[in-house]
Design an enzyme around this catalytic site. Structure first.
Site, mmCIF file in Angstrom:
data_model
loop_
_atom_site.group_PDB
_atom_site.id
_atom_site.type_symbol
_atom_site.label_atom_id
_atom_site.label_comp_id
_atom_site.label_asym_id
_atom_site.label_seq_id
_atom_site.Cartn_x
_atom_site.Cartn_y
_atom_site.Cartn_z
ATOM 1 N N TYR A 87 7.292 -5.594 -0.769
ATOM 2 C CA TYR A 87 7.777 -5.278 0.572
ATOM 3 C C TYR A 87 9.167 -5.871 0.745
ATOM 4 C CZ TYR A 87 2.931 -4.009 1.599
ATOM 5 O OH TYR A 87 1.692 -3.425 1.586
ATOM 6 N N ASN A 108 2.766 6.052 6.157
ATOM 7 C CA ASN A 108 3.034 7.116 5.192
ATOM 8 C C ASN A 108 1.970 8.204 5.339
ATOM 9 O OD1 ASN A 108 3.445 8.731 2.935
ATOM 10 N ND2 ASN A 108 2.826 7.153 1.470
ATOM 11 N N CYS A 116 2.735 4.832 -1.794
ATOM 12 C CA CYS A 116 2.786 3.551 -1.078
ATOM 13 C C CYS A 116 1.908 2.488 -1.738
ATOM 14 C CB CYS A 116 2.431 3.727 0.393
ATOM 15 S SG CYS A 116 0.887 4.597 0.680
ATOM 16 N N HIS A 117 0.979 2.903 -2.592
ATOM 17 C CA HIS A 117 0.155 1.934 -3.315
ATOM 18 C C HIS A 117 0.993 1.104 -4.288
ATOM 19 C CE1 HIS A 117 0.159 5.658 -5.714
ATOM 20 N NE2 HIS A 117 0.112 4.857 -6.782
ATOM 21 N N GLU A 144 -2.344 4.029 -13.098
ATOM 22 C CA GLU A 144 -0.945 4.246 -13.484
ATOM 23 C C GLU A 144 -0.457 3.241 -14.529
ATOM 24 O OE1 GLU A 144 1.540 4.435 -10.028
ATOM 25 O OE2 GLU A 144 0.454 6.150 -9.207
#
Length: 151
Positions: A87, A108, A116-117, A144
């Site tokens: 952030y 979002n 946003c994850h 990912e």
């Protein structure tokens, strides 16, 4: 607005389009299947993402909300697959307080596609406003290959 659903490892997702752009992605138990070229493309890309065959979405998106909300979502969308930002990183880039970035992430409307994850707290995961909360965020990060920091 046309919408279409897809079953995923994280539950059923519903993608909505408006005027040629994806405007929302939400966890949704009601299965809908409007048929447009863009929705077909979105479902195909989401399927490929969950199969591990897609690392970058190529879909037109439109984020409703303030100019700042759109800026936050654009900054999030620029985070590459398998990487994370804090952030604080986004706050410095956008010259805004980290709390405002957190609010922008929570607002979002197109999670996963606008990832946003991939935004984390400096001393922890931070939140996730999608179904399943932080557990879903952890699943997405591991999927990912960014999950090494979670072990």
């Amino acid at each position: 607005m046309p919408s279409a659903s897809l079953k995923t490892p994280l539950g059923a997702l519903c993608v909505t389009e408006e005027h040629g752009a994806i405007t929302s992605l939400a966890w949704h138990d009601a299965f809908v299947q409007d048929d447009t070229p863009l929705l077909r493309r979105a479902l195909e890309q989401l399927s490929d993402y969950f199969a591990g065959d897609l690392t970058e979405f190529d879909l037109p998106t439109r984020v409703a909300g303030s100019a700042f909300q759109r800026e936050v979502c654009a900054a999030i969308a620029a985070i590459p697959h398998g990487e994370t930002r804090s952030y604080g990183d986004l706050a410095r880039a956008l010259k805004a307080p980290a709390q405002a970035i957190g609010t922008g992430c929570g607002g979002n409307p197109i999670p996963i596609i606008i990832p946003c994850h991939r935004v984390l707290g400096t001393s922890g995961l931070g939140g996730f406003s999608g179904k399943g909360g932080v557990e879903t965020k952890v699943w997405l990060l591991r999927h990912e290959g960014a999950g090494g920091l979670l072990i």
